[in-house]
Design a protein around this motif. Structure first.
Motif, PDB file in Angstrom:
ATOM      1  N   TYR A  62      26.539  38.688  51.305  1.00 28.66           N
ATOM      2  CA  TYR A  62      25.843  39.746  50.571  1.00 28.66           C
ATOM      3  C   TYR A  62      25.359  40.846  51.502  1.00 28.66           C
ATOM      4  CZ  TYR A  62      22.669  41.757  47.116  1.00 28.66           C
ATOM      5  OH  TYR A  62      22.045  42.602  46.245  1.00 28.66           O
ATOM      6  N   PRO A  63      25.506  42.111  51.163  1.00 22.37           N
ATOM      7  CA  PRO A  63      25.827  42.676  49.844  1.00 22.37           C
ATOM      8  C   PRO A  63      27.320  42.779  49.565  1.00 22.37           C
ATOM      9  CG  PRO A  63      25.310  44.469  51.328  1.00 22.37           C
ATOM     10  CD  PRO A  63      25.133  43.184  52.108  1.00 22.37           C
ATOM     11  N   ASP A  64      28.145  42.331  50.474  1.00 24.53           N
ATOM     12  CA  ASP A  64      29.585  42.329  50.213  1.00 24.53           C
ATOM     13  C   ASP A  64      29.960  41.103  49.399  1.00 24.53           C
ATOM     14  OD1 ASP A  64      30.084  44.690  51.715  1.00 24.53           O
ATOM     15  OD2 ASP A  64      29.966  43.519  53.561  1.00 24.53           O
ATOM     16  N   GLY A  65      31.192  41.055  48.977  1.00 21.36           N
ATOM     17  CA  GLY A  65      31.699  39.907  48.239  1.00 21.36           C
ATOM     18  C   GLY A  65      32.763  39.191  49.035  1.00 21.36           C
TER      19      GLY A  65
ATOM     20  N   LEU B 102      29.758  32.832  36.657  1.00 15.51           N
ATOM     21  CA  LEU B 102      29.912  34.144  36.018  1.00 15.51           C
ATOM     22  C   LEU B 102      29.150  34.210  34.697  1.00 15.51           C
ATOM     23  CD1 LEU B 102      33.711  34.845  36.670  1.00 15.51           C
ATOM     24  CD2 LEU B 102      31.797  36.248  37.481  1.00 15.51           C
ATOM     25  N   GLU B 103      29.272  33.156  33.886  1.00 20.12           N
ATOM     26  CA  GLU B 103      28.587  33.130  32.585  1.00 20.12           C
ATOM     27  C   GLU B 103      27.069  33.183  32.740  1.00 20.12           C
ATOM     28  OE1 GLU B 103      30.094  29.674  30.573  1.00 20.12           O
ATOM     29  OE2 GLU B 103      31.934  30.712  29.950  1.00 20.12           O
ATOM     30  N   LYS B 104      26.565  32.523  33.751  1.00 21.22           N
ATOM     31  CA  LYS B 104      25.115  32.513  33.997  1.00 21.22           C
ATOM     32  C   LYS B 104      24.644  33.778  34.715  1.00 21.22           C
ATOM     33  CE  LYS B 104      23.674  28.565  32.394  1.00 21.22           C
ATOM     34  NZ  LYS B 104      22.524  28.449  31.517  1.00 21.22           N
ATOM     35  N   GLU B 105      25.600  34.633  35.074  1.00 27.33           N
ATOM     36  CA  GLU B 105      25.337  35.890  35.771  1.00 27.33           C
ATOM     37  C   GLU B 105      24.723  35.685  37.160  1.00 27.33           C
ATOM     38  OE1 GLU B 105      23.113  38.334  33.030  1.00 27.33           O
ATOM     39  OE2 GLU B 105      24.862  38.600  31.747  1.00 27.33           O
TER      40      GLU B 105
ATOM     41  N   LEU C 121      32.211  39.763  39.296  1.00 31.62           N
ATOM     42  CA  LEU C 121      33.537  40.108  39.799  1.00 31.62           C
ATOM     43  C   LEU C 121      33.563  41.610  40.040  1.00 31.62           C
ATOM     44  CD1 LEU C 121      36.321  38.838  40.329  1.00 31.62           C
ATOM     45  CD2 LEU C 121      36.932  39.431  37.997  1.00 31.62           C
ATOM     46  N   ILE C 122      33.953  42.012  41.238  1.00 35.22           N
ATOM     47  CA  ILE C 122      33.973  43.432  41.579  1.00 35.22           C
ATOM     48  C   ILE C 122      35.350  43.832  42.087  1.00 35.22           C
ATOM     49  CG2 ILE C 122      31.494  43.605  42.081  1.00 35.22           C
ATOM     50  CD1 ILE C 122      32.192  43.366  45.070  1.00 35.22           C
ATOM     51  N   ASP C 123      35.684  45.091  41.891  1.00 35.07           N
ATOM     52  CA  ASP C 123      36.913  45.664  42.439  1.00 35.07           C
ATOM     53  C   ASP C 123      36.567  46.361  43.738  1.00 35.07           C
ATOM     54  OD1 ASP C 123      38.799  45.012  40.442  1.00 35.07           O
ATOM     55  OD2 ASP C 123      38.062  46.643  39.183  1.00 35.07           O
ATOM     56  N   VAL C 124      37.362  46.119  44.755  1.00 33.71           N
ATOM     57  CA  VAL C 124      37.153  46.768  46.045  1.00 33.71           C
ATOM     58  C   VAL C 124      38.395  47.600  46.341  1.00 33.71           C
ATOM     59  CG1 VAL C 124      36.773  46.404  48.499  1.00 33.71           C
ATOM     60  CG2 VAL C 124      35.725  44.861  46.840  1.00 33.71           C
ATOM     61  N   GLU C 125      38.169  48.890  46.571  1.00 38.64           N
ATOM     62  CA  GLU C 125      39.277  49.771  46.922  1.00 38.64           C
ATOM     63  C   GLU C 125      39.541  49.697  48.415  1.00 38.64           C
ATOM     64  OE1 GLU C 125      39.729  53.857  45.618  1.00 38.64           O
ATOM     65  OE2 GLU C 125      38.397  53.376  43.953  1.00 38.64           O
ATOM     66  N   LEU C 126      40.765  49.404  48.750  1.00 38.71           N
ATOM     67  CA  LEU C 126      41.173  49.387  50.148  1.00 38.71           C
ATOM     68  C   LEU C 126      42.220  50.471  50.343  1.00 38.71           C
ATOM     69  CD1 LEU C 126      41.508  45.537  50.701  1.00 38.71           C
ATOM     70  CD2 LEU C 126      39.603  47.014  51.342  1.00 38.71           C
ATOM     71  N   PRO C 127      42.019  51.371  51.280  1.00 35.96           N
ATOM     72  CA  PRO C 127      42.946  52.495  51.460  1.00 35.96           C
ATOM     73  C   PRO C 127      44.386  52.083  51.742  1.00 35.96           C
ATOM     74  CG  PRO C 127      41.113  52.606  53.030  1.00 35.96           C
ATOM     75  CD  PRO C 127      40.943  51.371  52.223  1.00 35.96           C
TER      76      PRO C 127
ATOM     77  N   VAL D 222      41.366  45.135  45.188  1.00 39.88           N
ATOM     78  CA  VAL D 222      41.225  43.712  45.477  1.00 39.88           C
ATOM     79  C   VAL D 222      40.015  43.208  44.708  1.00 39.88           C
ATOM     80  CG1 VAL D 222      40.719  42.054  47.299  1.00 39.88           C
ATOM     81  CG2 VAL D 222      42.253  43.963  47.763  1.00 39.88           C
ATOM     82  N   LYS D 223      40.133  42.062  44.086  1.00 40.25           N
ATOM     83  CA  LYS D 223      39.027  41.459  43.336  1.00 40.25           C
ATOM     84  C   LYS D 223      38.214  40.574  44.266  1.00 40.25           C
ATOM     85  CE  LYS D 223      40.400  42.526  39.020  1.00 40.25           C
ATOM     86  NZ  LYS D 223      39.744  43.597  38.343  1.00 40.25           N
ATOM     87  N   GLN D 224      36.908  40.739  44.195  1.00 36.59           N
ATOM     88  CA  GLN D 224      35.996  39.889  44.966  1.00 36.59           C
ATOM     89  C   GLN D 224      34.890  39.370  44.057  1.00 36.59           C
ATOM     90  OE1 GLN D 224      34.401  42.131  48.262  1.00 36.59           O
ATOM     91  NE2 GLN D 224      36.135  41.629  49.562  1.00 36.59           N
ATOM     92  N   LEU D 225      34.313  38.267  44.469  1.00 35.87           N
ATOM     93  CA  LEU D 225      33.130  37.728  43.807  1.00 35.87           C
ATOM     94  C   LEU D 225      31.930  38.070  44.674  1.00 35.87           C
ATOM     95  CD1 LEU D 225      34.624  34.274  42.898  1.00 35.87           C
ATOM     96  CD2 LEU D 225      34.073  36.092  41.292  1.00 35.87           C
TER      97      LEU D 225
END
Length: 96
Positions: A18-21, A52-55, A59-65, A71-74
């Motif tokens: 954290y704060p990255d996935g 995920l259901e319990k929050e 799931l986040i999208d990460v843009e890689l140049p 790329v999907k990350q948790l």
């Protein structure tokens, strides 16, 4: 029950990033390090789905140049951090 402990290990790994996935592949690598072999897709799916259901995670999208696709990350959420700090109680997540 192993699911409860795997949920905790996933949250703990995401807390450290954290704060990255982390990608699912990285999470699997970390779990393998702890000798938790999650080769059963059902176990992985159940653990991630529950968190995920319990929050507790998102799931986040990460843009890689260098890549055309995101790329999907948790990533752990503030609620997930509160759970690890003991401010939220969930009997379905067991500290290892």
């Amino acid at each position: 029950m192993i699911e409860k402990q795997v949920r905790y290990l996933v949250l703990e790994a995401l807390r450290k990033a954290y704060p990255d996935g982390l990608t699912l592949t990285w999470l699997e690598t970390i779990l393998n390090y702890y000798r938790v072999f999650t080769t059963q897709r059902d176990l992985r799916r159940k653990v991630i789905k529950y968190l995920l259901e319990k929050e507790y995670i998102e799931l986040i999208d990460v843009e890689l140049p260098a890549f055309e696709e995101n790329v999907k990350q948790l990533r752990i959420t503030p609620k997930g951090l509160q759970l690890l700090e003991g401010k939220v109680i969930d009997t379905e997540v067991e500290k290892v």
